[in-house]
Design a protein around this motif. Structure first.
Motif, PDB file in Angstrom:
ATOM      1  N   LYS A 133      -1.011  -3.126   8.834  1.00  0.00           N
ATOM      2  CA  LYS A 133      -0.349  -3.866   7.757  1.00  0.00           C
ATOM      3  C   LYS A 133      -0.493  -3.141   6.425  1.00  0.00           C
ATOM      4  O   LYS A 133       0.445  -3.088   5.624  1.00  0.00           O
ATOM      5  CB  LYS A 133      -0.919  -5.277   7.653  1.00  0.00           C
ATOM      6  CG  LYS A 133      -0.439  -6.224   8.752  1.00  0.00           C
ATOM      7  CD  LYS A 133      -0.951  -7.650   8.520  1.00  0.00           C
ATOM      8  CE  LYS A 133      -0.343  -8.609   9.518  1.00  0.00           C
ATOM      9  NZ  LYS A 133      -0.795 -10.011   9.295  1.00  0.00           N
ATOM     10  N   ALA A 134      -1.670  -2.583   6.187  1.00  0.00           N
ATOM     11  CA  ALA A 134      -1.882  -1.836   4.942  1.00  0.00           C
ATOM     12  C   ALA A 134      -1.001  -0.585   4.913  1.00  0.00           C
ATOM     13  O   ALA A 134      -0.439  -0.228   3.869  1.00  0.00           O
ATOM     14  CB  ALA A 134      -3.356  -1.457   4.803  1.00  0.00           C
ATOM     15  N   ALA A 135      -0.863   0.065   6.072  1.00  0.00           N
ATOM     16  CA  ALA A 135      -0.079   1.308   6.141  1.00  0.00           C
ATOM     17  C   ALA A 135       1.411   1.055   5.940  1.00  0.00           C
ATOM     18  O   ALA A 135       2.121   1.876   5.349  1.00  0.00           O
ATOM     19  CB  ALA A 135      -0.310   1.999   7.482  1.00  0.00           C
ATOM     20  N   THR A 136       1.899  -0.076   6.431  1.00  0.00           N
ATOM     21  CA  THR A 136       3.336  -0.376   6.374  1.00  0.00           C
ATOM     22  C   THR A 136       3.694  -1.381   5.281  1.00  0.00           C
ATOM     23  O   THR A 136       4.823  -1.865   5.244  1.00  0.00           O
ATOM     24  CB  THR A 136       3.817  -0.933   7.725  1.00  0.00           C
ATOM     25  OG1 THR A 136       3.102  -2.149   8.016  1.00  0.00           O
ATOM     26  CG2 THR A 136       3.592   0.062   8.849  1.00  0.00           C
ATOM     27  N   ASN A 137       2.709  -1.693   4.410  1.00  0.00           N
ATOM     28  CA  ASN A 137       2.901  -2.719   3.382  1.00  0.00           C
ATOM     29  C   ASN A 137       3.325  -4.032   4.018  1.00  0.00           C
ATOM     30  O   ASN A 137       4.321  -4.646   3.630  1.00  0.00           O
ATOM     31  CB  ASN A 137       3.931  -2.261   2.338  1.00  0.00           C
ATOM     32  CG  ASN A 137       3.914  -3.113   1.087  1.00  0.00           C
ATOM     33  OD1 ASN A 137       2.945  -3.828   0.821  1.00  0.00           O
ATOM     34  ND2 ASN A 137       5.001  -3.081   0.330  1.00  0.00           N
ATOM     35  N   TYR A 154       8.634   1.173  11.951  1.00  0.00           N
ATOM     36  CA  TYR A 154       8.317   1.236  10.524  1.00  0.00           C
ATOM     37  C   TYR A 154       7.610   2.556  10.197  1.00  0.00           C
ATOM     38  O   TYR A 154       6.814   3.055  10.980  1.00  0.00           O
ATOM     39  CB  TYR A 154       7.398   0.082  10.121  1.00  0.00           C
ATOM     40  CG  TYR A 154       8.010  -1.289  10.276  1.00  0.00           C
ATOM     41  CD1 TYR A 154       8.685  -1.892   9.223  1.00  0.00           C
ATOM     42  CD2 TYR A 154       7.916  -1.973  11.491  1.00  0.00           C
ATOM     43  CE1 TYR A 154       9.251  -3.149   9.357  1.00  0.00           C
ATOM     44  CE2 TYR A 154       8.487  -3.240  11.647  1.00  0.00           C
ATOM     45  CZ  TYR A 154       9.144  -3.814  10.574  1.00  0.00           C
ATOM     46  OH  TYR A 154       9.715  -5.053  10.724  1.00  0.00           O
ATOM     47  N   LYS A 155       7.923   3.056   9.020  1.00  0.00           N
ATOM     48  CA  LYS A 155       7.190   4.205   8.501  1.00  0.00           C
ATOM     49  C   LYS A 155       5.969   3.689   7.762  1.00  0.00           C
ATOM     50  O   LYS A 155       6.015   2.651   7.102  1.00  0.00           O
ATOM     51  CB  LYS A 155       8.075   5.008   7.550  1.00  0.00           C
ATOM     52  CG  LYS A 155       7.406   6.253   6.973  1.00  0.00           C
ATOM     53  CD  LYS A 155       8.342   6.983   6.021  1.00  0.00           C
ATOM     54  CE  LYS A 155       7.673   8.202   5.403  1.00  0.00           C
ATOM     55  NZ  LYS A 155       8.581   8.909   4.452  1.00  0.00           N
ATOM     56  N   GLY A 156       4.863   4.408   7.886  1.00  0.00           N
ATOM     57  CA  GLY A 156       3.649   3.980   7.211  1.00  0.00           C
ATOM     58  C   GLY A 156       2.774   5.149   6.821  1.00  0.00           C
ATOM     59  O   GLY A 156       3.037   6.298   7.210  1.00  0.00           O
ATOM     60  N   GLN A 157       1.734   4.868   6.047  1.00  0.00           N
ATOM     61  CA  GLN A 157       0.783   5.898   5.640  1.00  0.00           C
ATOM     62  C   GLN A 157      -0.629   5.350   5.771  1.00  0.00           C
ATOM     63  O   GLN A 157      -0.972   4.322   5.183  1.00  0.00           O
ATOM     64  CB  GLN A 157       1.043   6.348   4.197  1.00  0.00           C
ATOM     65  CG  GLN A 157       0.125   7.466   3.748  1.00  0.00           C
ATOM     66  CD  GLN A 157       0.508   8.024   2.386  1.00  0.00           C
ATOM     67  OE1 GLN A 157       1.515   7.641   1.816  1.00  0.00           O
ATOM     68  NE2 GLN A 157      -0.298   8.934   1.866  1.00  0.00           N
ATOM     69  N   LEU A 158      -1.442   6.044   6.575  1.00  0.00           N
ATOM     70  CA  LEU A 158      -2.824   5.630   6.775  1.00  0.00           C
ATOM     71  C   LEU A 158      -3.667   5.951   5.550  1.00  0.00           C
ATOM     72  O   LEU A 158      -3.238   6.680   4.646  1.00  0.00           O
ATOM     73  CB  LEU A 158      -3.401   6.325   8.013  1.00  0.00           C
ATOM     74  CG  LEU A 158      -2.737   5.999   9.359  1.00  0.00           C
ATOM     75  CD1 LEU A 158      -3.353   6.851  10.465  1.00  0.00           C
ATOM     76  CD2 LEU A 158      -2.857   4.525   9.681  1.00  0.00           C
ATOM     77  N   ALA A 159      -4.862   5.410   5.526  1.00  0.00           N
ATOM     78  CA  ALA A 159      -5.755   5.600   4.376  1.00  0.00           C
ATOM     79  C   ALA A 159      -6.066   7.071   4.123  1.00  0.00           C
ATOM     80  O   ALA A 159      -6.300   7.474   2.984  1.00  0.00           O
ATOM     81  CB  ALA A 159      -7.051   4.812   4.602  1.00  0.00           C
ATOM     82  N   ASN A 206      -0.830 -11.638  18.489  1.00  0.00           N
ATOM     83  CA  ASN A 206       0.375 -11.529  19.310  1.00  0.00           C
ATOM     84  C   ASN A 206       1.112 -10.221  19.043  1.00  0.00           C
ATOM     85  O   ASN A 206       2.297 -10.094  19.307  1.00  0.00           O
ATOM     86  CB  ASN A 206       1.318 -12.712  19.033  1.00  0.00           C
ATOM     87  CG  ASN A 206       1.820 -12.718  17.601  1.00  0.00           C
ATOM     88  OD1 ASN A 206       1.281 -12.002  16.758  1.00  0.00           O
ATOM     89  ND2 ASN A 206       2.818 -13.519  17.328  1.00  0.00           N
ATOM     90  N   GLN A 207       0.380  -9.228  18.518  1.00  0.00           N
ATOM     91  CA  GLN A 207       1.002  -7.957  18.158  1.00  0.00           C
ATOM     92  C   GLN A 207       0.747  -6.889  19.216  1.00  0.00           C
ATOM     93  O   GLN A 207      -0.368  -6.724  19.703  1.00  0.00           O
ATOM     94  CB  GLN A 207       0.459  -7.461  16.807  1.00  0.00           C
ATOM     95  CG  GLN A 207       0.830  -8.330  15.622  1.00  0.00           C
ATOM     96  CD  GLN A 207       2.295  -8.208  15.245  1.00  0.00           C
ATOM     97  OE1 GLN A 207       2.973  -7.256  15.625  1.00  0.00           O
ATOM     98  NE2 GLN A 207       2.790  -9.173  14.489  1.00  0.00           N
ATOM     99  N   LEU A 208       1.814  -6.161  19.564  1.00  0.00           N
ATOM    100  CA  LEU A 208       1.731  -4.964  20.402  1.00  0.00           C
ATOM    101  C   LEU A 208       2.331  -3.832  19.577  1.00  0.00           C
ATOM    102  O   LEU A 208       3.537  -3.814  19.324  1.00  0.00           O
ATOM    103  CB  LEU A 208       2.521  -5.134  21.697  1.00  0.00           C
ATOM    104  CG  LEU A 208       1.971  -6.080  22.767  1.00  0.00           C
ATOM    105  CD1 LEU A 208       2.930  -6.142  23.949  1.00  0.00           C
ATOM    106  CD2 LEU A 208       0.604  -5.610  23.237  1.00  0.00           C
ATOM    107  N   LEU A 209       1.501  -2.895  19.138  1.00  0.00           N
ATOM    108  CA  LEU A 209       1.958  -1.849  18.233  1.00  0.00           C
ATOM    109  C   LEU A 209       1.594  -0.475  18.775  1.00  0.00           C
ATOM    110  O   LEU A 209       0.486  -0.268  19.271  1.00  0.00           O
ATOM    111  CB  LEU A 209       1.329  -2.031  16.847  1.00  0.00           C
ATOM    112  CG  LEU A 209       1.572  -3.383  16.162  1.00  0.00           C
ATOM    113  CD1 LEU A 209       0.635  -3.537  14.980  1.00  0.00           C
ATOM    114  CD2 LEU A 209       3.017  -3.499  15.721  1.00  0.00           C
ATOM    115  N   LEU A 210       2.535   0.455  18.693  1.00  0.00           N
ATOM    116  CA  LEU A 210       2.292   1.838  19.074  1.00  0.00           C
ATOM    117  C   LEU A 210       2.434   2.701  17.830  1.00  0.00           C
ATOM    118  O   LEU A 210       3.391   2.551  17.063  1.00  0.00           O
ATOM    119  CB  LEU A 210       3.296   2.292  20.142  1.00  0.00           C
ATOM    120  CG  LEU A 210       3.140   1.619  21.514  1.00  0.00           C
ATOM    121  CD1 LEU A 210       4.346   1.899  22.389  1.00  0.00           C
ATOM    122  CD2 LEU A 210       1.870   2.091  22.198  1.00  0.00           C
TER     123      LEU A 210
END
Length: 477
Positions: A133-137, A154-159, A206-210
């Motif tokens: 959630k933090a990575a993808t806002n 979604y595009k995201g950025q890790l810490a 209930n989340q399945l994320l790759l």
């Protein structure tokens, strides 16, 4: 209810506790007469006949205690305390049994998934939902870069600054569960420069994320056929590099990896391009483990119209030669800059492959080369690529080469067999049957052509513009 007096009604433990694993203690006062205390519970929950949604489950009530503020009369009350204890313990056991029942279902669901992945050396990282959630806002729509067959990307950025692509699968869909297991199982065992890297996953609530590596230049399909602003001017050396790279990636899946895999959905949208335009094969949601040299008949056909091998589309006969056929179509698109389903110079040709076969018969193969290249291309390499593509798309699976041979042919280390298909043969006509049937169906529905982007499955780990004007129909029967 205490002593026939109602003290709680419609009690919602979830709202009262305010979260999972949060202790909640309730105190009640009751008047005891004749040395007896009666406590009654009434369970008004809906219950379940199926595996509950993912989460934390357990007993609603873990302990009940009675703190008397009077001095009991030992002789009279000794036997009378028995029904009190039985009532309290009995109620506790009911709730405990309910908790165990729910926990067993959850454990069963988890064990099924573990059984599916048993024997696989899973070398992936487990991310928390908070990290994703933090990575993808918090899955901001502004970070949405695509829509896959089973969920958004979604595009995201890790810490640590790593740019990632997050594929969000539907936990309510059996297909989403299957794709999750497929991609986890497949990718964790596959490491190759021409395959997209899986960083890890997240299974929480209930989340399945790759979580994948992010590819800067999107998909090959977008580079060739996307909106003008997204297209990339691919010179000939780059096209040659991309074609050989795709072939090497598929050869690894078929012949070199520990798991021998049939991808089943090789196409331009599932070939992603990194910063240096190196190709990486993605989206293993439809992939199947190969049965080596055994015949495999599939009752569930999956793939994309225009790329599916005829023997698989018509009879469900699946071998690794189905991927070879799909690669041949992608190679034709790469050399010509034209989409297989959208191109035919005149109405007599069903698709790009149909036209390429006629050019081969007339000895005019180089007319297929993309006009945007002008004369600035290697003619021998271009002719070699077209011949290899036509060999890969032969109507007979037995005449198609292995992917390791395809790599050798493209690189010029293996001689290309001189096989010219007969355009009037019955077998070759079957290669275009699915396309003709699809066009006939769309025409019967009042469409002159397939609506742009309809039923179009995008890449799992990169993006496509939802207005992209490609005519692809992803089918799964």
């Amino acid at each position: 209810m205490f002593q026939d007096q109602l003290v709680e009604e419609n009690f919602n433990i979830e709202a009262e506790a305010g979260g999972i694993l949060t202790p909640l203690t309730k105190h009640y006062n009751a008047n005891v007469t004749n040395g007896e205390l009666e406590i009654r519970f009434y369970w008004a929950g809906k219950g379940t006949q199926a595996i509950p949604s993912r989460g934390v489950h357990g007993p609603l009530i873990s302990a009940i205690s009675v703190d008397p503020n009077f001095k009991p009369q030992h002789k009279e009350n000794k036997t009378k305390t028995v029904p009190i204890i039985i009532g309290v313990v009995g109620s506790f056991l009911v709730f405990l049994a309910s908790g165990i029942f729910i926990w067993m279902y959850c454990f069963k669901a988890k064990s099924h998934r573990e059984q599916d992945l048993r024997g696989l050396d899973l070398q992936t990282v487990s991310f928390t939902l908070k990290q994703i959630k933090a990575a993808t806002n918090n899955f901001d729509s502004g970070n949405k870069i695509g829509e896959g067959g089973f969920g958004p990307v979604y595009k995201g950025q890790l810490a640590d600054g790593t740019i990632i692509a997050v594929k969000q699968l539907s936990s309510k869909s059996s297909q989403g569960n299957r794709e999750f297991l497929n991609e986890m199982g497949m990718f964790s065992c596959l490491q190759h420069p021409n395959l997209v890297k899986l960083y890890g996953c997240c299974i929480e609530g209930n989340q399945l994320l790759l979580v994948y590596e992010y590819l800067e230049n999107n998909s090959l399909s977008r580079a060739l056929f996307g909106p003008e602003y997204s297209r990339i001017n691919l010179d000939w050396p780059t096209r040659q590099k991309i074609c050989v790279g795709i072939a090497k990636g598929i050869a690894f899946l078929h012949e070199e990896s520990r798991l021998k895999i049939v991808h089943r959905d090789i196409k331009g949208t599932n070939v992603l391009l990194d910063r240096d335009l190196n190709p990486k094969i993605s989206d293993f949601g439809l992939a199947k483990l190969s049965d080596e040299d055994k015949t495999h008949i599939s009752t569930r056909i999956a793939g994309t119209i225009g790329y599916i091998a005829p023997e698989y589309a018509l009879w469900g006969y699946l071998t690794y030669k189905a991927d070879v056929y799909s690669f041949g179509i992608v190679a034709l698109e790469l050399v010509s800059g034209k989409h297989n389903m959208n191109y035919g110079p005149v109405d007599e040709y069903t698709c790009l492959l149909d036209w390429a076969c006629h050019l081969q018969q007339s000895g005019k193969l180089l007319e297929l080369v993309d006009d945007k290249l002008g004369s600035d291309y290697n003619k021998s390499e271009a002719e070699r690529m077209i011949k290899v593509a036509l060999l890969c798309t032969n109507a007979s699976p037995s005449l198609r080469p292995t992917m390791s041979d395809v790599v050798g042919m493209l690189e010029g280390t293996i001689t290309i067999p001189d096989v010219i298909p007969n355009a009037s043969s019955y077998n070759e006509d079957l290669r275009f049957k699915a396309i003709r049937d699809h066009r006939s169906y769309m025409s019967s529905q009042g469409h002159t052509s397939t609506p742009a982007g309809s039923l179009f499955e995008s890449s799992s780990t990169s993006a496509r513009d939802i207005n992209e004007t490609n005519e692809e129909s992803c089918i799964e029967v």
